[in-house]
Design a protein around this motif. Structure first.
Motif, mmCIF file in Angstrom:
data_model
loop_
_atom_site.group_PDB
_atom_site.id
_atom_site.type_symbol
_atom_site.label_atom_id
_atom_site.label_comp_id
_atom_site.label_asym_id
_atom_site.label_seq_id
_atom_site.Cartn_x
_atom_site.Cartn_y
_atom_site.Cartn_z
ATOM 1 N N ARG A 58 30.627 -60.934 -18.112
ATOM 2 C CA ARG A 58 31.127 -61.097 -19.468
ATOM 3 C C ARG A 58 30.354 -60.199 -20.423
ATOM 4 N NH1 ARG A 58 30.771 -67.414 -20.336
ATOM 5 N NH2 ARG A 58 28.803 -67.037 -19.241
ATOM 6 N N HIS A 59 31.031 -59.650 -21.404
ATOM 7 C CA HIS A 59 30.411 -58.746 -22.366
ATOM 8 C C HIS A 59 30.701 -59.238 -23.781
ATOM 9 C CE1 HIS A 59 31.033 -56.378 -18.732
ATOM 10 N NE2 HIS A 59 30.059 -55.587 -19.126
ATOM 11 N N SER A 60 29.764 -59.023 -24.686
ATOM 12 C CA SER A 60 29.978 -59.293 -26.105
ATOM 13 C C SER A 60 28.970 -58.493 -26.907
ATOM 14 C CB SER A 60 29.848 -60.791 -26.410
ATOM 15 O OG SER A 60 28.549 -61.253 -26.093
ATOM 16 N N ASP A 61 29.225 -58.372 -28.190
ATOM 17 C CA ASP A 61 28.330 -57.638 -29.081
ATOM 18 C C ASP A 61 27.469 -58.612 -29.868
ATOM 19 O OD1 ASP A 61 29.315 -55.140 -28.342
ATOM 20 O OD2 ASP A 61 30.979 -55.299 -29.753
ATOM 21 N N LEU A 62 26.211 -58.238 -30.065
ATOM 22 C CA LEU A 62 25.279 -59.053 -30.824
ATOM 23 C C LEU A 62 24.822 -58.279 -32.052
ATOM 24 C CD1 LEU A 62 23.268 -61.504 -31.099
ATOM 25 C CD2 LEU A 62 21.646 -60.112 -29.789
ATOM 26 N N THR A 63 24.886 -58.929 -33.214
ATOM 27 C CA THR A 63 24.368 -58.344 -34.451
ATOM 28 C C THR A 63 23.592 -59.423 -35.202
ATOM 29 O OG1 THR A 63 26.263 -56.837 -34.622
ATOM 30 C CG2 THR A 63 24.929 -57.145 -36.594
ATOM 31 N N ILE A 64 22.325 -59.128 -35.513
ATOM 32 C CA ILE A 64 21.480 -60.063 -36.252
ATOM 33 C C ILE A 64 20.806 -59.317 -37.400
ATOM 34 C CG2 ILE A 64 19.514 -61.637 -36.136
ATOM 35 C CD1 ILE A 64 20.054 -61.988 -33.171
ATOM 36 N N ARG A 65 20.876 -59.888 -38.584
ATOM 37 C CA ARG A 65 20.287 -59.233 -39.759
ATOM 38 C C ARG A 65 18.770 -59.196 -39.679
ATOM 39 N NH1 ARG A 65 18.333 -56.443 -42.564
ATOM 40 N NH2 ARG A 65 18.375 -56.226 -44.838
ATOM 41 N N GLN A 66 18.151 -60.317 -39.306
ATOM 42 C CA GLN A 66 16.688 -60.380 -39.263
ATOM 43 C C GLN A 66 16.254 -61.512 -38.341
ATOM 44 O OE1 GLN A 66 14.032 -61.823 -42.672
ATOM 45 N NE2 GLN A 66 13.783 -59.610 -42.845
ATOM 46 N N ILE A 67 15.169 -61.289 -37.629
ATOM 47 C CA ILE A 67 14.614 -62.327 -36.769
ATOM 48 C C ILE A 67 13.090 -62.291 -36.854
ATOM 49 C CG2 ILE A 67 14.554 -60.868 -34.700
ATOM 50 C CD1 ILE A 67 15.334 -63.381 -33.093
ATOM 51 N N ASP A 68 12.484 -63.465 -36.804
ATOM 52 C CA ASP A 68 11.024 -63.607 -36.882
ATOM 53 C C ASP A 68 10.529 -64.113 -35.529
ATOM 54 O OD1 ASP A 68 8.399 -64.380 -37.270
ATOM 55 O OD2 ASP A 68 8.751 -65.276 -39.236
ATOM 56 N N LEU A 69 9.819 -63.249 -34.781
ATOM 57 C CA LEU A 69 9.257 -63.612 -33.490
ATOM 58 C C LEU A 69 7.751 -63.737 -33.629
ATOM 59 C CD1 LEU A 69 11.285 -61.239 -31.125
ATOM 60 C CD2 LEU A 69 11.667 -63.674 -31.536
ATOM 61 N N ASN A 70 7.278 -64.974 -33.840
ATOM 62 C CA ASN A 70 5.847 -65.207 -34.046
ATOM 63 C C ASN A 70 5.303 -64.321 -35.164
ATOM 64 O OD1 ASN A 70 5.600 -67.167 -32.007
ATOM 65 N ND2 ASN A 70 5.447 -65.566 -30.451
ATOM 66 N N SER A 71 6.042 -64.276 -36.280
ATOM 67 C CA SER A 71 5.690 -63.515 -37.488
ATOM 68 C C SER A 71 5.933 -62.013 -37.333
ATOM 69 C CB SER A 71 4.234 -63.759 -37.909
ATOM 70 O OG SER A 71 4.033 -65.124 -38.215
ATOM 71 N N PHE A 72 6.457 -61.587 -36.194
ATOM 72 C CA PHE A 72 6.794 -60.173 -35.992
ATOM 73 C C PHE A 72 8.236 -59.978 -36.429
ATOM 74 C CE2 PHE A 72 7.873 -56.363 -33.577
ATOM 75 C CZ PHE A 72 6.733 -55.604 -33.733
ATOM 76 N N MET A 73 8.440 -59.276 -37.566
ATOM 77 C CA MET A 73 9.751 -59.174 -38.167
ATOM 78 C C MET A 73 10.555 -58.003 -37.576
ATOM 79 S SD MET A 73 9.738 -61.750 -40.105
ATOM 80 C CE MET A 73 11.356 -61.427 -40.808
ATOM 81 N N ILE A 74 11.758 -58.310 -37.122
ATOM 82 C CA ILE A 74 12.675 -57.311 -36.587
ATOM 83 C C ILE A 74 13.975 -57.407 -37.380
ATOM 84 C CG2 ILE A 74 13.839 -56.436 -34.521
ATOM 85 C CD1 ILE A 74 11.778 -57.901 -32.853
ATOM 86 N N GLU A 75 14.520 -56.257 -37.809
ATOM 87 C CA GLU A 75 15.676 -56.252 -38.697
ATOM 88 C C GLU A 75 16.805 -55.403 -38.129
ATOM 89 O OE1 GLU A 75 13.683 -56.628 -43.064
ATOM 90 O OE2 GLU A 75 13.466 -54.686 -42.070
ATOM 91 N N ASP A 76 18.018 -55.697 -38.613
ATOM 92 C CA ASP A 76 19.221 -54.927 -38.264
ATOM 93 C C ASP A 76 19.333 -54.735 -36.751
ATOM 94 O OD1 ASP A 76 19.741 -54.774 -40.949
ATOM 95 O OD2 ASP A 76 18.909 -52.771 -41.191
ATOM 96 N N ILE A 77 19.363 -55.848 -36.044
ATOM 97 C CA ILE A 77 19.405 -55.836 -34.579
ATOM 98 C C ILE A 77 20.842 -55.718 -34.099
ATOM 99 C CG2 ILE A 77 18.813 -57.117 -32.488
ATOM 100 C CD1 ILE A 77 16.812 -58.689 -34.334
ATOM 101 N N SER A 78 21.076 -54.831 -33.151
ATOM 102 C CA SER A 78 22.382 -54.726 -32.515
ATOM 103 C C SER A 78 22.182 -54.528 -31.019
ATOM 104 C CB SER A 78 23.194 -53.566 -33.093
ATOM 105 O OG SER A 78 22.572 -52.331 -32.806
ATOM 106 N N SER A 79 23.081 -55.117 -30.221
ATOM 107 C CA SER A 79 22.952 -55.015 -28.781
ATOM 108 C C SER A 79 24.265 -55.401 -28.111
ATOM 109 C CB SER A 79 21.834 -55.938 -28.277
ATOM 110 O OG SER A 79 21.732 -55.903 -26.871
ATOM 111 N N LEU A 80 24.469 -54.879 -26.931
ATOM 112 C CA LEU A 80 25.561 -55.310 -26.070
ATOM 113 C C LEU A 80 25.015 -56.371 -25.124
ATOM 114 C CD1 LEU A 80 28.475 -54.921 -24.991
ATOM 115 C CD2 LEU A 80 27.551 -53.202 -23.430
ATOM 116 N N ILE A 81 25.681 -57.517 -25.048
ATOM 117 C CA ILE A 81 25.227 -58.624 -24.210
ATOM 118 C C ILE A 81 26.085 -58.714 -22.959
ATOM 119 C CG2 ILE A 81 24.818 -61.101 -24.070
ATOM 120 C CD1 ILE A 81 24.516 -61.199 -27.037
ATOM 121 N N GLN A 82 25.414 -58.767 -21.809
ATOM 122 C CA GLN A 82 26.084 -59.025 -20.544
ATOM 123 C C GLN A 82 25.403 -60.216 -19.895
ATOM 124 O OE1 GLN A 82 25.848 -54.380 -19.577
ATOM 125 N NE2 GLN A 82 26.842 -55.526 -17.939
#
Length: 201
Positions: A1-25
């Motif tokens: 199965r495939h889908s697209d992932l888009t996340i504006r911002q995520i906090d991983l133990n205070s490590f900020m990641i922004e504008d995330i995009s990925s293909l999910i399988q």
């Protein structure tokens, strides 16, 4: 199965990641984030993450790092910031299970130059001939100062759970250095304790 992932911002133990995009399988027991891209600390990261489960969560992470600003990371990784200044590029490969890190391989560079805490270069003293530059480095180590570098590249690879080896390539005009030195880290504990050792450095 495939889908697209888009996340504006995520906090991983205070490590900020922004504008995330990925293909999910994914299927039963596997989840792959492919063509992963995001903004992080004025830079960018790209790569893929594979998660496998059950019986427990195992991971394989392969990332390319582009122009990360270490100064912007100082609130998240103050230890790293106090040791190194500059813009970070490179590759990172991690494999593990839950909190246990089984394998690490890195190739990290400061292509635009920066500064390193002199004591990080203490093991290089043995490779430097008697000179004024060697005295400068020894004095900087003693005073716990930082030294400017024009180019740094660190390559590390875990050989087993207790040993990491690699090479350090370093160029510093101030110290008149252009070195390619081996790195051999042997630990009493497993490699998953490497971060704890770094924090206490």
């Amino acid at each position: 199965r495939h889908s697209d992932l888009t996340i504006r911002q995520i906090d991983l133990n205070s490590f900020m990641i922004e504008d995330i995009s990925s293909l999910i399988q994914g299927d039963t027991g596997h989840l792959l984030l492919r063509d992963l891209n995001s903004k992080v600390y004025r830079g960018r990261l790209a790569g893929e993450i594979l998660l496998e489960y059950p019986p427990s969560l195992a991971y394989i992470i392969k990332l390319d790092l582009y122009d990360l600003d270490i100064e912007k990371m100082k609130d998240v990784t103050p230890t790293l910031y106090h040791q190194i200044e500059g813009r970070l590029n490179g590759q990172l490969h991690l494999e593990g299970e839950k909190e246990k890190l089984r394998f690490i391989q890195t190739n990290l560079t400061l292509p635009k130059g920066g500064q390193l805490r002199a004591r990080l270069l203490d093991f290089l003293i043995q490779y430097i001939p008697k000179s004024q530059e060697k005295k400068k480095l020894e004095a900087s180590i003693k005073s716990d100062a930082k030294v400017p570098v024009e180019s740094v590249s660190v390559k590390l690879k875990s050989l087993n759970q207790n040993q990491i080896s690699g090479h350090l390539f370093l160029a510093s005009q101030q110290l008149n250095l252009n070195l390619n030195a081996p790195i051999d880290i042997k630990m009493d504990g497993r490699i998953d304790y490497l971060y704890k050792q770094w924090k206490n450095f």
